[in-house]
Scaffold this active site. Structure first.
Site: not given
Length: 190
Positions: A23, A50-51, A62, A65, A121, A134, A145
């Site tokens: 499967r 938080q996702d 990206r 950060h 990251h 994340y 930030d």
């Protein structure tokens, strides 16, 4: 699920054990009990609040950060495709301060990372599209930030592909030297 220590202090590689059949596959992407046991901190897994998910095209970078203040812990995995994921330790008191390590995260091995507070990251998409998920331990606060340019010569990150696109924010990111001087108030040296 196996959980391994990486070369960077406190960063863990989570290695699921997928089951494949006709499967497709099934894998556990997170196990709170195993995570808490490895950290030696009962309830640590419950701190994730938080996702988020991003989708990037091949060559997109990206990063790099991070968060000032008390930072944020995160779990990072690639749900679709593959990425070259890079971490840089920015904790001044860490034995691996200034060190970096790269990881391949993909939808074949299902490896993912536990990144404690105090790291830069970033990643580059290696496949036509790559979805990165994340899970973070506190709500995002844009006022905290911080970032360093993905091509900063002092970091010398070896990105595997030609860069196809970065955000305006990432294009305007400062240098490693600026981070040391302005955020950590340290002389610029690794």
């Amino acid at each position: 699920m196996r959980i391994e220590q990486t070369e960077l202090a406190d960063v863990l590689l989570l290695v699921p054990q997928p089951f494949h059949d006709a499967r497709g596959f099934f894998t556990r992407t997170f196990d709170a009990e195993a995570f808490d046991e490895r950290l030696g901190a009962p309830g640590a897994a419950a701190a994730f609040v938080q996702d988020s998910q991003s989708r990037s095209a091949r060559g997109v970078i990206r990063g790099m950060h991070g968060r000032s203040g008390r930072g944020e812990a995160k779990l990072v995995r690639c749900a679709h495709g593959a990425v070259h994921d890079v971490l840089v330790d920015i904790r001044p008191s860490s034995p691996t301060f200034g060190a970096q390590q790269a990881f391949r995260l993909d939808d074949k091995d299902f490896h993912h990372l536990y990144v404690p507070p105090g790291f830069l990251h970033g990643f580059q998409a290696l496949t036509a599209t790559a979805d990165v998920c994340y899970r973070i331990d506190r709500p995002h606060d844009p006022a905290e930030d911080i970032g360093v340019a993905y091509d900063d010569p002092d970091l010398g990150i070896a990105w595997p592909l030609t860069v196809t696109q970065i955000s305006a924010r990432d294009a305007a990111a400062g240098s490693w030297e600026q981070l040391l001087r302005t955020v950590w108030r340290r002389p610029a040296s690794r």
